[in-house]
Write a protein that holds these residues in place. Structure first.
Motif, PDB file in Angstrom:
ATOM      1  N   GLU A 283     -24.748   6.840  26.935  1.00  0.00           N
ATOM      2  CA  GLU A 283     -25.270   5.185  27.500  1.00  0.00           C
ATOM      3  C   GLU A 283     -24.908   5.398  28.732  1.00  0.00           C
ATOM      4  OE1 GLU A 283     -21.959   2.856  24.944  1.00  0.00           O
ATOM      5  OE2 GLU A 283     -22.776   3.568  22.914  1.00  0.00           O
ATOM      6  N   GLU A 284     -24.097   5.475  29.877  1.00  0.00           N
ATOM      7  CA  GLU A 284     -23.737   4.882  30.687  1.00  0.00           C
ATOM      8  C   GLU A 284     -24.972   5.774  31.610  1.00  0.00           C
ATOM      9  OE1 GLU A 284     -21.834   2.893  32.936  1.00  0.00           O
ATOM     10  OE2 GLU A 284     -20.912   1.967  31.182  1.00  0.00           O
ATOM     11  N   ASN A 285     -25.303   6.962  31.439  1.00  0.00           N
ATOM     12  CA  ASN A 285     -26.126   7.407  32.074  1.00  0.00           C
ATOM     13  C   ASN A 285     -27.607   6.497  32.094  1.00  0.00           C
ATOM     14  OD1 ASN A 285     -28.347   9.584  32.635  1.00  0.00           O
ATOM     15  ND2 ASN A 285     -26.035  10.461  32.549  1.00  0.00           N
ATOM     16  N   MET A 286     -28.343   6.306  30.557  1.00  0.00           N
ATOM     17  CA  MET A 286     -28.965   5.601  30.234  1.00  0.00           C
ATOM     18  C   MET A 286     -29.488   3.905  31.269  1.00  0.00           C
ATOM     19  SD  MET A 286     -29.640   6.215  26.311  1.00  0.00           S
ATOM     20  CE  MET A 286     -30.616   4.927  26.271  1.00  0.00           C
ATOM     21  N   LEU A 287     -27.765   3.156  31.562  1.00  0.00           N
ATOM     22  CA  LEU A 287     -27.612   2.297  32.308  1.00  0.00           C
ATOM     23  C   LEU A 287     -27.967   2.502  33.703  1.00  0.00           C
ATOM     24  CD1 LEU A 287     -26.906  -0.738  32.369  1.00  0.00           C
ATOM     25  CD2 LEU A 287     -24.510   0.552  32.224  1.00  0.00           C
ATOM     26  N   PHE A 288     -27.968   4.110  34.066  1.00  0.00           N
ATOM     27  CA  PHE A 288     -28.312   4.243  35.429  1.00  0.00           C
ATOM     28  C   PHE A 288     -29.095   4.159  35.444  1.00  0.00           C
ATOM     29  CE2 PHE A 288     -28.640   7.301  38.570  1.00  0.00           C
ATOM     30  CZ  PHE A 288     -28.263   6.792  39.878  1.00  0.00           C
ATOM     31  N   SER A 289     -30.010   5.224  35.140  1.00  0.00           N
ATOM     32  CA  SER A 289     -31.684   5.885  34.910  1.00  0.00           C
ATOM     33  C   SER A 289     -32.227   3.765  34.953  1.00  0.00           C
ATOM     34  CB  SER A 289     -31.904   6.582  33.621  1.00  0.00           C
ATOM     35  OG  SER A 289     -31.531   5.804  32.378  1.00  0.00           O
ATOM     36  N   SER A 290     -31.574   3.245  34.202  1.00  0.00           N
ATOM     37  CA  SER A 290     -32.547   1.564  33.665  1.00  0.00           C
ATOM     38  C   SER A 290     -32.561   0.882  35.265  1.00  0.00           C
ATOM     39  CB  SER A 290     -31.715   0.410  32.640  1.00  0.00           C
ATOM     40  OG  SER A 290     -30.466  -0.055  33.173  1.00  0.00           O
ATOM     41  N   LYS A 291     -31.585   0.890  36.290  1.00  0.00           N
ATOM     42  CA  LYS A 291     -31.457   0.726  37.433  1.00  0.00           C
ATOM     43  C   LYS A 291     -32.062   0.997  38.710  1.00  0.00           C
ATOM     44  CE  LYS A 291     -27.075  -1.618  36.122  1.00  0.00           C
ATOM     45  NZ  LYS A 291     -25.830  -1.660  36.883  1.00  0.00           N
ATOM     46  N   LEU A 292     -32.776   2.811  38.198  1.00  0.00           N
ATOM     47  CA  LEU A 292     -33.682   2.862  38.983  1.00  0.00           C
ATOM     48  C   LEU A 292     -34.874   2.217  39.248  1.00  0.00           C
ATOM     49  CD1 LEU A 292     -33.033   7.113  38.954  1.00  0.00           C
ATOM     50  CD2 LEU A 292     -32.561   5.366  40.476  1.00  0.00           C
ATOM     51  N   ASN A 293     -35.418   1.852  40.277  1.00  0.00           N
ATOM     52  CA  ASN A 293     -36.568   1.130  40.124  1.00  0.00           C
ATOM     53  C   ASN A 293     -37.919   1.451  40.654  1.00  0.00           C
ATOM     54  OD1 ASN A 293     -34.129  -1.442  41.681  1.00  0.00           O
ATOM     55  ND2 ASN A 293     -35.187  -1.871  39.043  1.00  0.00           N
ATOM     56  N   LEU A 294     -37.967   2.396  40.803  1.00  0.00           N
ATOM     57  CA  LEU A 294     -38.988   3.027  41.786  1.00  0.00           C
ATOM     58  C   LEU A 294     -37.854   4.291  42.033  1.00  0.00           C
ATOM     59  CD1 LEU A 294     -41.741   2.817  41.718  1.00  0.00           C
ATOM     60  CD2 LEU A 294     -41.449   1.848  44.262  1.00  0.00           C
ATOM     61  N   PHE A 295     -39.218   5.642  41.961  1.00  0.00           N
ATOM     62  CA  PHE A 295     -38.967   7.440  42.405  1.00  0.00           C
ATOM     63  C   PHE A 295     -40.081   7.381  43.186  1.00  0.00           C
ATOM     64  CE2 PHE A 295     -36.720  10.705  42.786  1.00  0.00           C
ATOM     65  CZ  PHE A 295     -34.826  10.683  42.455  1.00  0.00           C
ATOM     66  N   LEU A 296     -40.190   7.820  44.016  1.00  0.00           N
ATOM     67  CA  LEU A 296     -41.679   8.614  44.741  1.00  0.00           C
ATOM     68  C   LEU A 296     -40.589   9.273  45.257  1.00  0.00           C
ATOM     69  CD1 LEU A 296     -42.416   4.848  46.225  1.00  0.00           C
ATOM     70  CD2 LEU A 296     -43.239   5.796  43.805  1.00  0.00           C
ATOM     71  N   HIS A 297     -42.018  10.449  44.822  1.00  0.00           N
ATOM     72  CA  HIS A 297     -41.772  12.012  45.710  1.00  0.00           C
ATOM     73  C   HIS A 297     -42.846  11.411  47.699  1.00  0.00           C
ATOM     74  CE1 HIS A 297     -42.456  16.337  47.224  1.00  0.00           C
ATOM     75  NE2 HIS A 297     -43.938  15.572  46.755  1.00  0.00           N
ATOM     76  N   LEU A 298     -41.929  12.085  48.629  1.00  0.00           N
ATOM     77  CA  LEU A 298     -42.395  11.453  49.568  1.00  0.00           C
ATOM     78  C   LEU A 298     -43.082  13.545  50.181  1.00  0.00           C
ATOM     79  CD1 LEU A 298     -39.762   9.614  51.136  1.00  0.00           C
ATOM     80  CD2 LEU A 298     -41.781   9.271  49.866  1.00  0.00           C
ATOM     81  N   ASP A 299     -43.839  12.828  51.900  1.00  0.00           N
ATOM     82  CA  ASP A 299     -44.672  14.127  52.233  1.00  0.00           C
ATOM     83  C   ASP A 299     -43.501  14.112  53.436  1.00  0.00           C
ATOM     84  OD1 ASP A 299     -46.496  14.702  50.426  1.00  0.00           O
ATOM     85  OD2 ASP A 299     -47.850  14.491  51.287  1.00  0.00           O
ATOM     86  N   LYS A 300     -43.172  13.383  53.893  1.00  0.00           N
ATOM     87  CA  LYS A 300     -42.087  13.906  55.299  1.00  0.00           C
ATOM     88  C   LYS A 300     -41.817  12.261  55.548  1.00  0.00           C
ATOM     89  CE  LYS A 300     -44.343  14.655  60.433  1.00  0.00           C
ATOM     90  NZ  LYS A 300     -45.356  14.966  61.267  1.00  0.00           N
ATOM     91  N   ILE A 301     -40.812  11.754  56.520  1.00  0.00           N
ATOM     92  CA  ILE A 301     -39.720  11.282  56.814  1.00  0.00           C
ATOM     93  C   ILE A 301     -39.271  11.563  58.299  1.00  0.00           C
ATOM     94  CG2 ILE A 301     -38.921  10.889  54.591  1.00  0.00           C
ATOM     95  CD1 ILE A 301     -36.392  12.079  55.282  1.00  0.00           C
ATOM     96  N   GLU A 302     -39.285  10.368  58.970  1.00  0.00           N
ATOM     97  CA  GLU A 302     -38.496  10.813  60.051  1.00  0.00           C
ATOM     98  C   GLU A 302     -37.927   9.279  59.820  1.00  0.00           C
ATOM     99  OE1 GLU A 302     -39.782  10.133  65.397  1.00  0.00           O
ATOM    100  OE2 GLU A 302     -41.651  10.331  63.627  1.00  0.00           O
ATOM    101  N   ILE A 303     -36.827   9.420  60.612  1.00  0.00           N
ATOM    102  CA  ILE A 303     -35.710   8.443  60.908  1.00  0.00           C
ATOM    103  C   ILE A 303     -35.316   7.872  62.128  1.00  0.00           C
ATOM    104  CG2 ILE A 303     -33.317   6.709  60.183  1.00  0.00           C
ATOM    105  CD1 ILE A 303     -35.601   7.712  57.630  1.00  0.00           C
TER     106      ILE A 303
END
Length: 432
Positions: free
Chosen positions: A293-313
């Motif tokens: 139940e808590e696992n499903m609650l956590f997943s419901s709070k993921l608003n967007l999940f995107l695969h990235l090609d490149k990052i620079e911080i």
């Protein structure tokens, strides 16, 4: 290398998970992840595949295989040319036109995968399929080559099979070849010298198909017998290529004349969510129990999940420098409409068989610390996030992020604008 013979038993009362959950679009992107509950059907495996094929398979028309193209390469990150001298409003309207996966693009990739070079096809028929027929009886059914896709990596259990490889679909098997000599391969000569077969999977022994939450790979559970199950991970690092391979796999299983062992097609993995919870807990310092139940609650709070090609911080809030894992990919997700996370995923991770982590946190920021977004004229999947980190004495930080596809950038901007503007009651500053 030959695979074992197909199982004859027909599996009934198959447990099936919803396969093609809605793509996050401006209409539903702020509503969290879809329901992850399991739905059961009293269907035989072919009916199961039919159900999901109706949802995800683009019924592409057949094309000629005469053309001299070896196999499908990864689709371009550029979905269209960016118009010069556009305003911010025009650019946002342009991005909004790519808010979902393009069916046309998927059809193009699938059609290219059908156009297998004649020399390669001849090699596969004479050298590979004929040898397999000698060692593994397929009855009276003739085996034919259907599609050829390029993979970034492939893994068997926790072992990397190869970096760059060729994935061949026949009407009976999925074959994986390591490409040893790219020069000879592209010259269409000496295929028996430049390619090595590293895996042979009977498509009717595939029991579970799992789609990565980032949509850049799929994992196949292959049932050899009641006690032995093998895991194969096929990594594309390209969301269009990944979907095209999935569509081809379902179509091949559906059209097979043999009984399939397919029981599940799933996208929401409880182990993955548990590992993501640990990442969030590092920053939010919250304790979420790992029951269902808590696992499903956590997943419901993921608003967007995107695969990235490149990052620079550029700044001081980076938690690590350089990649920890040899084979990795990067992802960005928004949690609970409050915080943005960038993580590195260990692509060799295969469920609980690994002792290594699946994800490593690279950096995170609260959405209300975001002060400006910058778009780029000639790189339509790239974005710069300017952040004022109030937790670190108001230090300016820049995230340079390149999305995998244009539609992902469209989704991200829509979601961020909506959340940010509800906090500050003014428009989010966007420059070009």
């Amino acid at each position: 290398m030959s695979c074992t013979k197909c199982h004859k038993a027909l599996i009934s009362n198959s447990e099936v998970l919803e396969l093609h959950e809605p793509i996050l679009t401006p209409k539903n992107s702020c509503q969290g992840s879809p329901d992850t509950s399991t739905t059961s059907f009293n269907l035989d495996p072919n009916e199961v595949v039919n159900k999901f094929t109706d949802l995800v398979n683009n019924d592409t028309s057949s094309v000629s295989t005469n053309q001299d193209e070896t196999f499908s390469s990864n689709s371009s990150n550029q979905d269209a040319e960016v118009v010069e001298n556009v305003t911010i409003k025009q650019r946002l309207n342009y991005l909004n036109s790519f808010d979902v996966v393009s069916k046309q693009k998927l059809e193009e990739i699938t059609n290219r995968a059908k156009k297998i070079n004649n020399n390669l096809k001849l090699f596969l028929i004479i050298k590979v399929l004929s040898e397999m027929k000698k060692n593994d009886s397929n009855g009276d059914q003739e085996e034919s080559v259907l599609y050829a896709y390029k993979l970034k990596y492939s893994f068997y259990s926790v072992t990397k099979l190869t970096n760059e490889c060729l994935c061949i679909f026949t009407n009976l098997h999925l074959l994986i070849f390591e490409i040893k000599d790219f020069e000879k391969f592209h010259e269409n000569v000496d295929f028996d010298q430049c390619m090595i077969q590293v895996a042979c999977i009977d498509i009717n022994q595939i029991e579970v198909i799992e789609i990565a939450i980032t949509q850049n790979y799929i994992v196949l559970t292959v049932s050899i017998n009641d006690e032995l199950k093998l895991l194969y991970k096929l990594v594309t690092n390209d969301v269009y290529q990944n979907q095209a391979i999935l569509n081809s796999l379902l179509k091949t299983i559906n059209e097979s004349k043999k009984a399939s062992m397919l029981k599940q097609i799933k996208k929401r993995n409880s182990v993955t969510f548990k590992n993501l919870e640990e990442i969030v807990n590092l920053v939010e310092q919250i304790n979420i129990e790992s029951d269902i139940e808590e696992n499903m609650l956590f997943s419901s709070k993921l608003n967007l999940f995107l695969h990235l090609d490149k990052i620079e911080i550029i700044g001081i809030n980076t938690l690590k420098n350089g990649s920890i894992y040899e084979n990795c990919s990067y992802s960005m997700f928004i949690y609970n409409n409050e915080r943005i996370f960038i993580v590195e995923e260990n692509l060799s991770y295969m469920s609980s068989q690994n002792k290594n982590e699946q994800f490593v946190l690279i950096c995170s920021t609260r959405i209300n610390d975001l002060i400006q977004i910058k778009l780029f004229k000639h790189e339509e999947t790239k974005i710069e996030l300017n952040i004022l980190d109030e937790s670190s004495n108001s230090v300016n930080i820049k995230w340079m992020v390149k999305m995998n596809k244009t539609f992902q950038l469209s989704q991200f901007i829509y979601v961020i604008k909506d959340i940010w503007e509800k906090i500050f009651f003014v428009e989010l500053p966007i420059s070009l």
